[in-house]
Scaffold this active site. Structure first.
Site, short mmCIF file in Angstrom:
data_model
loop_
_atom_site.label_atom_id
_atom_site.label_comp_id
_atom_site.label_asym_id
_atom_site.label_seq_id
_atom_site.Cartn_x
_atom_site.Cartn_y
_atom_site.Cartn_z
N LYS A 50 3.07 2.50 10.39
CA LYS A 50 2.14 2.01 11.21
C LYS A 50 0.99 1.29 10.48
O LYS A 50 0.83 1.75 9.16
CB LYS A 50 1.50 2.88 12.31
CG LYS A 50 0.93 4.01 11.66
CD LYS A 50 0.42 5.06 12.65
CE LYS A 50 -0.39 6.28 12.10
NZ LYS A 50 -0.91 7.15 13.20
N ARG A 235 7.62 13.98 10.44
CA ARG A 235 6.82 12.37 10.51
C ARG A 235 5.94 12.52 9.19
O ARG A 235 4.87 13.06 9.15
CB ARG A 235 6.14 12.08 11.63
CG ARG A 235 6.80 12.44 12.90
CD ARG A 235 6.03 12.07 14.23
NE ARG A 235 4.95 12.72 14.31
CZ ARG A 235 4.70 13.66 14.95
NH1 ARG A 235 5.57 14.58 15.50
NH2 ARG A 235 3.43 14.54 14.89
N TYR A 281 -29.05 -9.58 -1.47
CA TYR A 281 -30.03 -9.38 -0.14
C TYR A 281 -30.80 -8.27 -0.12
O TYR A 281 -30.37 -7.14 -0.60
CB TYR A 281 -29.04 -9.45 0.91
CG TYR A 281 -28.30 -10.52 1.22
CD1 TYR A 281 -28.78 -11.88 1.66
CD2 TYR A 281 -26.85 -10.82 1.13
CE1 TYR A 281 -28.04 -13.18 1.77
CE2 TYR A 281 -26.20 -11.85 1.22
CZ TYR A 281 -26.81 -13.15 1.71
OH TYR A 281 -25.97 -14.23 1.99
N CYS A 327 -22.11 -8.28 -0.57
CA CYS A 327 -22.13 -9.50 0.44
C CYS A 327 -20.82 -9.58 1.01
O CYS A 327 -19.86 -8.91 0.91
CB CYS A 327 -22.34 -10.78 -0.47
SG CYS A 327 -23.95 -10.58 -1.70
N MET A 328 -20.66 -10.65 1.81
CA MET A 328 -19.49 -10.81 2.56
C MET A 328 -18.36 -11.07 1.85
O MET A 328 -17.12 -10.76 2.17
CB MET A 328 -19.71 -12.01 3.57
CG MET A 328 -18.39 -12.04 4.43
SD MET A 328 -18.68 -13.51 5.78
CE MET A 328 -19.66 -12.72 7.02
N ASP A 329 -18.50 -11.87 0.85
CA ASP A 329 -17.34 -12.43 -0.08
C ASP A 329 -17.69 -12.11 -1.69
O ASP A 329 -16.71 -12.19 -2.41
CB ASP A 329 -17.39 -13.80 -0.12
CG ASP A 329 -17.41 -14.47 1.60
OD1 ASP A 329 -16.44 -13.95 2.00
OD2 ASP A 329 -18.27 -15.16 1.84
#
Length: 398
Positions: A50, A235, A281, A327-329
């Protein structure tokens, strides 16, 4: 010290960034074979794939597990099971989550086994199958103490069995429960759950008027630590990817596991800071002296969340701290010495004698190891390795 740096494979022309994850398919195959070797021959092995194989890639993970002796696959969603069928997987698949009754004909058509535990669901699913000629295989979920989904009371079991008996198009081929605390040192609750599951299973068989062939309760921890939990199928999820169910039980595991997931990037810029200069930041980091700072193109949009600030990465076989807010990237790391642009940065995995494990990242983020490969986002390409070579490259952005 110079470290032999794995190059981005030639086939990686299908992605255009210097951040990628590697998945060691050999490790997955070896983990499955090793775990399976601890089980009696009569016990079936379900490989749980999954969540895109816990972030490792569902198709290739499934293929390696099946080659190593797994006979069943587990997904959380019907969508995941259908995706495997569309890609050529013919092995039995059980959907462990709840499927809408109106979608049952699709599952039956593709020979996908579903989970069920509500009498009303059985009636609605039977109505949806009417006139199709299809027969749905399902595993009944019994709630022995997880208190998530499943039947708890004798009344629920009785109503469920009556609904199944009244349906010509639904067949119960298995029953199962889920262990809530098998990865803890205290065994009492797990043993209580196993006892309760056996009792409830007998009730279900009595109400159905026949035995149910397949019974399973053991997750990875149950498989590795509770021989009595094996029943006739296990499982295995997290441990087939080389991760212990929890740090507490890791020393008790009867098989050595090998982590399959690693995460890499490359330096895109290097600068010298003067004492008193701050970065990123919020200016949360200020240089106390002359320091070398490198930029690495990975950020929280990739699943490398801001809480990783203060942790380490590996550069030239040595640990380098993550400094300033992620940061985001992009993020920033502190170097002991200047490094060239394009130098390999390993966020998860090994360089030289150093190794940063998934467990280390999980401890840093105050979470569990399961979460780490799952949250590395789809925009991070996956490079799947087999026999030391690139077997496939997945880039879900292109």
């Amino acid at each position: 010290m110079t470290v032999n740096q794995p190059k981005v494979p030639e086939s990686a022309t299908v992605f255009y960034r210097d951040t990628w994850a590697e998945v060691d398919l050999d490790a997955i195959r070896e983990n499955v074979a090793g775990i399976k070797s601890t089980l009696p021959d009569k016990i079936e092995f379900m490989a749980v794939v999954k969540a895109n194989g816990y972030g490792h890639g569902a198709l290739e993970t499934a293929e390696e597990a099946l080659k190593a002796g797994a006979g069943f696959l587990g997904t959380a969603l019907l969508d995941e099971a259908l995706d495997l069928r569309a890609k050529g997987i013919t092995a039995p698949i059980l959907v462990l989550g709840v499927t809408r009754p109106q979608d049952v004909p699709t599952a039956a058509e593709k020979d996908i086994t579903l989970t069920a535990f509500q009498d009303e669901w059985i009636k609605e699913a039977s109505d949806a199958l009417a006139g199709t000629g299809a027969v749905l295989s399902l595993h009944a979920k019994l709630d022995s103490g997880m208190n998530r989904i499943g039947m708890k009371s004798k009344e629920e079991i009785s109503r469920f069995a009556s609904a199944v008996s009244a349906s010509p198009s639904i067949k119960v081929t298995g029953m199962y429960t889920h262990l809530a605390a098998a990865d803890e040192l205290d065994r009492n609750f797990t043993l209580k759950q196993l006892k309760e599951f056996r009792r409830m299973g007998e009730e279900l068989e009595e109400e159905l008027g026949r035995p149910v062939a397949c019974r399973h309760a053991a997750n990875s921890a149950g498989t590795l630590l509770y021989a009595e939990a094996g029943l006739n199928m296990v499982r295995v999820g997290i441990s087939m990817y080389g991760l212990a169910p929890s740090p507490a039980v890791k020393p008790l595991l009867p098989v050595k596991l090998k982590e399959a997931f690693s995460l890499h990037s490359r330096i895109t810029h290097v600068k010298k800071l003067q004492a008193g200069e701050s970065i990123s930041y919020g200016r949360t980091y200020t240089a106390s002296e002359e320091e070398w700072i490198a930029t690495v193109p990975i950020g929280y949009a990739d699943g490398w969340i801001r809480a990783n600030q203060g942790g380490d990465v590996l550069v030239d076989g040595k640990r380098s701290p993550i400094v300033g807010r992620i940061c985001m990237d992009q993020m920033l790391i502190k170097l002991e010495h200047p490094a060239a642009v394009d130098t390999l940065v390993t966020l998860i995995g090994g360089q030289g004698t150093e190794f940063i494990s998934v467990e280390e990242i999980a401890a840093r983020l105050e979470t569990i190891s399961y979460e780490i490969p799952c949250i590395i986002s789809a925009r991070v390409p996956r490079v799947l390795k087999k026999d030391g070579k690139t077997a496939a490259v997945h880039n879900r952005v292109l």
